[in-house]
Design a protein around this motif. Structure first.
Motif, short mmCIF file in Angstrom:
data_model
loop_
_atom_site.label_atom_id
_atom_site.label_comp_id
_atom_site.label_asym_id
_atom_site.label_seq_id
_atom_site.Cartn_x
_atom_site.Cartn_y
_atom_site.Cartn_z
N UNK A 114 0.84 -1.20 0.00
CA UNK A 114 0.00 0.00 0.00
C UNK A 114 0.88 1.25 0.00
N UNK A 115 1.95 1.23 0.79
CA UNK A 115 2.87 2.39 0.82
C UNK A 115 3.48 2.62 -0.56
N UNK A 116 3.87 1.53 -1.21
CA UNK A 116 4.46 1.65 -2.55
C UNK A 116 3.46 2.31 -3.50
N UNK A 117 2.20 1.86 -3.42
CA UNK A 117 1.17 2.40 -4.31
C UNK A 117 0.89 3.87 -3.99
N UNK A 118 0.88 4.22 -2.70
CA UNK A 118 0.66 5.62 -2.31
C UNK A 118 1.79 6.51 -2.84
N UNK A 119 3.02 5.98 -2.85
CA UNK A 119 4.15 6.73 -3.41
C UNK A 119 3.99 6.85 -4.92
N UNK A 120 3.73 5.71 -5.57
CA UNK A 120 3.65 5.70 -7.03
C UNK A 120 2.59 6.68 -7.54
N UNK A 121 1.41 6.63 -6.92
CA UNK A 121 0.30 7.48 -7.38
C UNK A 121 0.27 8.85 -6.68
N UNK A 122 1.32 9.14 -5.91
CA UNK A 122 1.46 10.44 -5.24
C UNK A 122 0.21 10.80 -4.42
N UNK A 123 -0.25 9.83 -3.61
CA UNK A 123 -1.42 10.09 -2.78
C UNK A 123 -1.08 9.99 -1.28
N UNK A 124 0.21 10.06 -0.97
CA UNK A 124 0.60 10.03 0.45
C UNK A 124 -0.09 11.14 1.24
N UNK A 125 -0.20 12.32 0.60
CA UNK A 125 -0.76 13.51 1.25
C UNK A 125 -2.23 13.31 1.67
N UNK A 126 -2.95 12.45 0.93
CA UNK A 126 -4.38 12.29 1.22
C UNK A 126 -4.71 10.91 1.80
N UNK B 216 -4.81 9.58 4.68
CA UNK B 216 -5.62 9.46 5.89
C UNK B 216 -7.00 10.09 5.76
N UNK B 217 -7.29 10.62 4.56
CA UNK B 217 -8.61 11.22 4.35
C UNK B 217 -9.64 10.15 4.01
N UNK B 218 -10.89 10.45 4.33
CA UNK B 218 -11.96 9.52 3.97
C UNK B 218 -12.15 9.55 2.45
N UNK B 219 -12.40 8.38 1.87
CA UNK B 219 -12.57 8.30 0.41
C UNK B 219 -13.73 9.19 -0.06
N UNK B 220 -14.73 9.38 0.81
CA UNK B 220 -15.87 10.21 0.42
C UNK B 220 -15.50 11.70 0.36
N UNK B 221 -14.37 12.06 0.98
CA UNK B 221 -13.99 13.47 1.08
C UNK B 221 -13.06 13.94 -0.04
N UNK B 222 -12.49 13.00 -0.79
CA UNK B 222 -11.55 13.39 -1.85
C UNK B 222 -12.32 13.65 -3.15
N UNK B 223 -11.66 14.30 -4.12
CA UNK B 223 -12.37 14.68 -5.36
C UNK B 223 -12.70 13.43 -6.20
N UNK B 224 -13.63 13.61 -7.14
CA UNK B 224 -14.02 12.51 -8.02
C UNK B 224 -12.83 11.94 -8.78
N UNK B 225 -11.94 12.82 -9.20
CA UNK B 225 -10.74 12.39 -9.93
C UNK B 225 -9.83 11.58 -9.03
N UNK B 226 -9.66 12.05 -7.79
CA UNK B 226 -8.82 11.31 -6.84
C UNK B 226 -9.43 9.95 -6.52
N UNK B 227 -10.77 9.91 -6.52
CA UNK B 227 -11.44 8.61 -6.28
C UNK B 227 -11.13 7.63 -7.41
N UNK B 228 -11.08 8.16 -8.65
CA UNK B 228 -10.73 7.29 -9.79
C UNK B 228 -9.30 6.79 -9.64
N UNK B 229 -8.42 7.68 -9.18
CA UNK B 229 -7.02 7.30 -8.97
C UNK B 229 -6.91 6.24 -7.87
N UNK B 230 -7.69 6.43 -6.81
CA UNK B 230 -7.71 5.46 -5.71
C UNK B 230 -8.19 4.10 -6.22
N UNK B 231 -9.21 4.12 -7.06
CA UNK B 231 -9.73 2.86 -7.60
C UNK B 231 -8.67 2.16 -8.46
N UNK B 232 -7.89 2.97 -9.19
CA UNK B 232 -6.80 2.40 -10.00
C UNK B 232 -5.75 1.75 -9.10
#
Ligand SMILES: Nc1ncnc2c1ncn2[C@@H]1O[C@H](COP(=O)(O)OP(=O)(O)OP(=O)(O)O)[C@@H](O)[C@H]1O
Ligand SMILES: [Mg+2]
Length: 240
Positions: free
Chosen positions: A120-132, A134-150
């Motif tokens: 998971x840490x590797x994926x958070x680094x790769x997709x540059x989502x370390x910053x978000x 700890x945020x709830x998935x419902x709170x991030x933007x629609x685009x970030x949700x697509x990235x999370x799904x990827x």
């Protein structure tokens, strides 16, 4: 160039009651390629992805992955064999954090919790989502949700990724980033992609070729430039 066929669909038919969603569809995707699956609304693109990843069973026909017949296998078994998937309408756990959204599927594939967390840490680094993370998935933007799904879709390091409308409704800046992640996953890690999209500029940027569907059939296979000149493709889009 790699000529090995990774996924092959042979004469697949899928009906929903009286509606024929796929009509004798045959197609191949070579290992290491990025292929766009395009065509007008209702052409059967999502249905074809659902058939490949086992969500739907075909009424007839065969699906081969790495030369192995996977027809009728359930989705989790197909995922384990090396196919990842995202959906037209994002499927994530909205009440969980970004990190936990990726950890849940990771725990299914890794025996040791520490290995799952590392992934998971590797994926958070790769997709540059370390910053978000700890945020709830419902709170991030629609685009970030697509990235999370990827990120969730590649947690188990699949060879093939089936993406359904990955660029739809995404802020241009994030879209450029997602295009770059896909390119890197393809070029650096050798992942193969089948990408459903209506976004032709993005398809042109990342795809080696396209498959055009219309009314449950694959009507064209080749480059996007040539597809645009094909009479059959033009007619399908114009509804002639
Ligand atoms: N579960 C289902 N039950 C009944 N009909 C379905 C089902 N899934 C798809 N269809 C029908 O099958 C046809 C193909 O649908 P599909 O969703 O594959 O199209 P698509 O190419 O993905 O379209 P879009 O670009 O609008 O997403 C459509 O006529 C659709 O209404
Ligand atoms: Mg669709």
């Amino acid at each position: 160039m790699n000529l090995k066929t990774l996924i092959e669909v042979r004469d697949v038919e899928k009906r929903f009651g009286g509606l024929v969603a796929l009509r004798s569809v045959s197609m191949k995707v070579r290992q290491g390629s990025v292929i766009g699956l395009i065509g007008p609304n209702g052409a059967g693109k999502t249905t074809l992805l659902n058939i490949i990843n086992g969500l739907y069973k075909p009424d007839s026909g065969t699906i081969l992955f790495n030369g192995h017949d996977i027809t009728g296998y359930p989705p989790h078994k197909i995922a384990l064999l090396g196919i990842g998937r995202t959906f037209q309408v994002v499927k994530i756990f909205r009440g969980m954090t970004v990190f936990d959204n990726i950890l849940v599927p990771a725990l299914r594939f890794y025996k040791k919790r520490e290995d799952a967390i590392k992934r998971v840490e590797w994926l958070c680094d790769f997709f540059e989502i370390q910053r978000i993370k700890d945020e709830l998935a419902s709170e991030i933007s629609g685009g970030q949700q697509k990235l999370l799904e990827l990120a969730r879709a590649i947690v188990h390091d699949p060879q093939l990724l089936l993406l359904d409308e990955p660029f739809y409704g995404i802020h241009p800046e994030l879209k450029t980033k997602i295009i770059n992640y896909i390119k890197r996953l393809n070029e650096e890690l050798g992942k193969t992609f089948l990408i459903v999209s209506h976004d032709m500029p993005s398809i042109r940027t990342i795809c080696d070729g396209v498959l055009v569907m219309h009314a449950g059939e694959v009507i064209y296979e080749g480059t996007l430039e040539e597809a645009r000149k094909s009479k059959g493709v033009l007619e399908a889009y114009l509804g002639v």
